[in-house]
Write a protein that holds these residues in place. Structure first.
Motif, PDB file in Angstrom:
ATOM      1  N   SER A   8       1.309   5.664  10.823  1.00  0.00           N
ATOM      2  CA  SER A   8       0.827   5.357   9.378  1.00  0.00           C
ATOM      3  C   SER A   8      -0.057   6.628   9.298  1.00  0.00           C
ATOM      4  O   SER A   8      -0.527   6.724   8.068  1.00  0.00           O
ATOM      5  CB  SER A   8      -0.143   4.199   9.549  1.00  0.00           C
ATOM      6  OG  SER A   8       0.458   3.015   9.849  1.00  0.00           O
TER       7      SER A   8
ATOM      8  N   ALA B 214       2.722   2.597   3.607  1.00  0.00           N
ATOM      9  CA  ALA B 214       3.949   1.972   3.670  1.00  0.00           C
ATOM     10  C   ALA B 214       4.613   2.699   4.629  1.00  0.00           C
ATOM     11  O   ALA B 214       5.920   2.944   4.841  1.00  0.00           O
ATOM     12  CB  ALA B 214       4.644   2.192   2.165  1.00  0.00           C
TER      13      ALA B 214
ATOM     14  N   THR C 272       5.790   1.578   7.836  1.00  0.00           N
ATOM     15  CA  THR C 272       7.038   0.940   8.558  1.00  0.00           C
ATOM     16  C   THR C 272       7.667  -0.027   7.419  1.00  0.00           C
ATOM     17  O   THR C 272       6.924  -0.525   6.439  1.00  0.00           O
ATOM     18  CB  THR C 272       6.581   0.176   9.598  1.00  0.00           C
ATOM     19  OG1 THR C 272       5.675  -0.959   9.324  1.00  0.00           O
ATOM     20  CG2 THR C 272       5.782   1.134  10.489  1.00  0.00           C
ATOM     21  N   PRO C 273       8.822  -0.562   7.612  1.00  0.00           N
ATOM     22  CA  PRO C 273       9.590  -1.612   6.859  1.00  0.00           C
ATOM     23  C   PRO C 273       8.717  -2.837   6.607  1.00  0.00           C
ATOM     24  O   PRO C 273       8.459  -3.233   5.639  1.00  0.00           O
ATOM     25  CB  PRO C 273      10.945  -1.780   7.415  1.00  0.00           C
ATOM     26  CG  PRO C 273      11.167  -0.475   8.182  1.00  0.00           C
ATOM     27  CD  PRO C 273       9.900  -0.094   8.754  1.00  0.00           C
TER      28      PRO C 273
ATOM     29  N   ALA D 248       5.781  -1.917   4.413  1.00  0.00           N
ATOM     30  CA  ALA D 248       5.990  -1.649   3.046  1.00  0.00           C
ATOM     31  C   ALA D 248       6.577  -2.549   2.246  1.00  0.00           C
ATOM     32  O   ALA D 248       5.861  -3.006   1.079  1.00  0.00           O
ATOM     33  CB  ALA D 248       7.206  -0.565   3.098  1.00  0.00           C
ATOM     34  N   GLN D 249       7.163  -3.766   2.909  1.00  0.00           N
ATOM     35  CA  GLN D 249       7.487  -5.064   2.246  1.00  0.00           C
ATOM     36  C   GLN D 249       6.218  -5.787   1.855  1.00  0.00           C
ATOM     37  O   GLN D 249       6.162  -6.431   0.772  1.00  0.00           O
ATOM     38  CB  GLN D 249       8.510  -5.609   2.908  1.00  0.00           C
ATOM     39  CG  GLN D 249       8.135  -6.333   4.164  1.00  0.00           C
ATOM     40  CD  GLN D 249       7.226  -7.658   4.306  1.00  0.00           C
ATOM     41  OE1 GLN D 249       7.431  -8.380   3.137  1.00  0.00           O
ATOM     42  NE2 GLN D 249       6.271  -7.842   5.163  1.00  0.00           N
TER      43      GLN D 249
ATOM     44  N   THR E 213      -1.930  -2.087   6.799  1.00  0.00           N
ATOM     45  CA  THR E 213      -1.810  -0.807   7.571  1.00  0.00           C
ATOM     46  C   THR E 213      -2.827  -1.064   8.603  1.00  0.00           C
ATOM     47  O   THR E 213      -2.629  -0.549   9.759  1.00  0.00           O
ATOM     48  CB  THR E 213      -2.047   0.431   6.682  1.00  0.00           C
ATOM     49  OG1 THR E 213      -0.873   0.546   5.840  1.00  0.00           O
ATOM     50  CG2 THR E 213      -2.428   1.551   7.542  1.00  0.00           C
TER      51      THR E 213
ATOM     52  N   ASP F  49      -0.572   6.582   5.375  1.00  0.00           N
ATOM     53  CA  ASP F  49       0.667   6.213   4.574  1.00  0.00           C
ATOM     54  C   ASP F  49       0.548   4.636   4.700  1.00  0.00           C
ATOM     55  O   ASP F  49       0.530   4.204   5.458  1.00  0.00           O
ATOM     56  CB  ASP F  49       1.918   6.989   5.149  1.00  0.00           C
ATOM     57  CG  ASP F  49       3.286   6.234   4.758  1.00  0.00           C
ATOM     58  OD1 ASP F  49       3.104   5.360   3.707  1.00  0.00           O
ATOM     59  OD2 ASP F  49       4.101   6.652   5.052  1.00  0.00           O
TER      60      ASP F  49
ATOM     61  N   SER G 130       2.908  -4.303   1.454  1.00  0.00           N
ATOM     62  CA  SER G 130       1.994  -3.596   0.488  1.00  0.00           C
ATOM     63  C   SER G 130       2.631  -3.350  -0.722  1.00  0.00           C
ATOM     64  O   SER G 130       1.867  -3.189  -1.950  1.00  0.00           O
ATOM     65  CB  SER G 130       1.669  -2.128   1.222  1.00  0.00           C
ATOM     66  OG  SER G 130       2.692  -1.126   1.297  1.00  0.00           O
ATOM     67  N   GLN G 131       3.776  -3.530  -0.883  1.00  0.00           N
ATOM     68  CA  GLN G 131       4.502  -3.564  -2.172  1.00  0.00           C
ATOM     69  C   GLN G 131       3.955  -4.470  -3.085  1.00  0.00           C
ATOM     70  O   GLN G 131       4.041  -4.419  -4.390  1.00  0.00           O
ATOM     71  CB  GLN G 131       5.948  -3.633  -2.146  1.00  0.00           C
ATOM     72  CG  GLN G 131       7.030  -2.463  -2.275  1.00  0.00           C
ATOM     73  CD  GLN G 131       8.230  -2.814  -1.647  1.00  0.00           C
ATOM     74  OE1 GLN G 131       8.890  -3.689  -1.597  1.00  0.00           O
ATOM     75  NE2 GLN G 131       8.769  -1.591  -1.203  1.00  0.00           N
TER      76      GLN G 131
END
Ligand code: GUN
Ligand code: ZN
Length: 434
Positions: A417, A387, A389-390, A393-394, A409, A385, A396-397
């Protein structure tokens, strides 16, 4: 046999990105597919095309998650799971203070069973599908590890750790005892299911020349076994080896002189190597295993990955639990990146992922079988995954491409992950085997 099609982003390798340009040997598909047939990967390709080709296959769609070969940990000590992250010591003091007392507890087979099962579950939770482990001097510690791995159908490499000097009384065997125990265990486990045996002298300070000689003779009798040990990890250790083996040309020579240097040899750490040692390791085709979280945690030094890879050495990647400070091969890749930076090379995410999968598998002479997302390999698969954790995610966005999306990651990921794990074509259920 039932077919199962995994859909998602897929990453695989057709060559070594340490010695070739990573872009030439990396296959990435943002909408890929992996067909599992029984315990193996039957085919990889474009997800939609494979869906059309195999309409009867069961489907698991992982969306934007990344489907990778399962991680391969090429050097660790399962008996040290209970003492991971023990404070304040460097190698020899750390062994005497924390490691040896804990390893003595493995005279109790029930304790060995408990820790073997716990370690394998922790590894799988972190996306690691193959472990290469030292056991303790107790033969039952070897049975416990191989038995626990067989229950999970995991490919593992392990061996009885041999020591006949410079260790506490209750952790010493003899030259003959180490030979006899290792031979019996090897005959019991090597090639049984997915088990591979590694003849395992701990390191030359804890083996007499007689013991090294006996284990070298055993390896000559069973040349298809692996051999694992430690090499040139810390400067005081190297000085100690010089005292103990005054006639040796260097640390590697203390193995070479006794028949313990060969293509199927795995040499953990290998940080402070002399030129002759590098040349000999390359000549025989042996592997050195990089253990970056351990090297910083125990204060050992900065492994020179690019020097060794450019010299043509085979390199694997490993946690070295519990000298290493994490069960996660993601964290281990991050530490390899950080050590690379201190050595002047920013390792590319492709190079890090290759080390944790194909590089380790090649070191174990299991390339094409494990650590490989391609037809014919065993279906040992880890889904990341990107994204989880927050914080990740912020970041990899904003990613521009897969490498930009994957790198956060690698640097910040852990067991959160790991979206899913497959072992030999079976989906691993977290907590099932505890
Ligand atoms: N050298 C000899 N034994 C060990 C061990 O258990 N861990 C590490 N990191 N180095 C060693
Ligand atoms: Zn080790």
């Amino acid at each position: 046999m039932s077919k199962h099609l995994l859909l998602g982003q897929t990453l695989s390798f057709s060559g070594n990105p340490l010695t070739e340009h990573w872009g030439d040997v990396t296959d990435f598909d943002s909408a890929g597919g992996v067909l599992i047939d029984g315990d193996r990967i039957a085919e990889t390709g474009n997800g939609a095309a494979m869906q059309a080709k195999y309409p009867d296959a069961a489907i698991t769609d992982y969306g934007d998650a990344l489907i990778s070969a399962g991680f391969v940990d090429a050097h660790m000590h399962y008996p040290q799971t209970g003492i991971i992250a023990s404070w304040g010591k460097q190698l020899i003091d750390w062994l005497n203070t924390y490691t040896f007392p804990e390893e003595a507890r493995f005279s109790d087979p029930a304790y060995a069973d408990q820790i073997a099962n716990r370690t394998l579950d922790l590894a799988l939770d972190h996306g690691t599908t193959t472990l290469t482990s030292f056991c303790t001097i107790h033969p039952t510690s070897v049975d416990a590890f191989f038995g626990a791995a067989a229950t999970r159908n995991m490919a593992v490499v392990a061996g009885k750790t041999c020591m006949d000097r410079n260790a506490p009384d209750d952790l010493r065997d003899t030259a003959q005892g180490a030979y006899d125990d290792s031979k019996r265990l090897l005959n019991a486990w090597h090639g049984k299911g997915r088990a591979q045996y590694a003849i395992t002298p701990r390191f030359s300070p804890t083996s007499t020349p007689d013991q090294l000689n006996a284990l070298g003779a055993l390896w000559a009798e069973y040349p298809d076994c692996l051999m694992q040990t430690h090499l040139s990890e810390q400067l005081p250790e190297i000085a100690w080896v010089k005292d103990l083996f005054p006639d040796a040309r260097d640390y590697l020579d203390t193995y070479e002189a006794f028949g313990l240097l060969g293509a199927r040899g795995l040499y953990g750490h290998a940080i402070h190597l002399e030129d002759r040692e590098v040349a000999r390791l390359r000549e025989v085709g042996a592997a050195v295993i990089h253990c970056p979280t351990s090297n910083t945690f125990i204060g050992s030094g900065l492994f020179d990955l690019m020097r060794l890879a450019k010299a043509g050495l085979q390199v694997g990647l490993a946690t070295d639990t519990g000298g290493g400070s994490s069960f996660s091969m993601l964290r281990t890749m991050a530490a390899a990146y950080e050590i690379g930076q201190l050595r002047g090379t920013a390792l590319h995410p492709a190079q890090l992922m290759w080390l944790a999968t194909e590089g380790s598998a090649r070191s174990l002479h299991m390339n094409g079988q494990i650590g490989h997302l391609g037809a014919g390999a065993m279906a040992d698969i880890t889904i990341l995954d990107l994204a989880a954790t927050p914080a990740i995610a912020q970041r990899s966005q904003q990613a521009q491409d897969i490498w930009d999306a994957l790198f956060p990651t690698i640097m910040m990921g852990d067991d959160r992950s790991i979206a899913d794990v497959w072992i030999a074509g079976q989906r691993y259920q977290r907590g099932e085997s505890q």
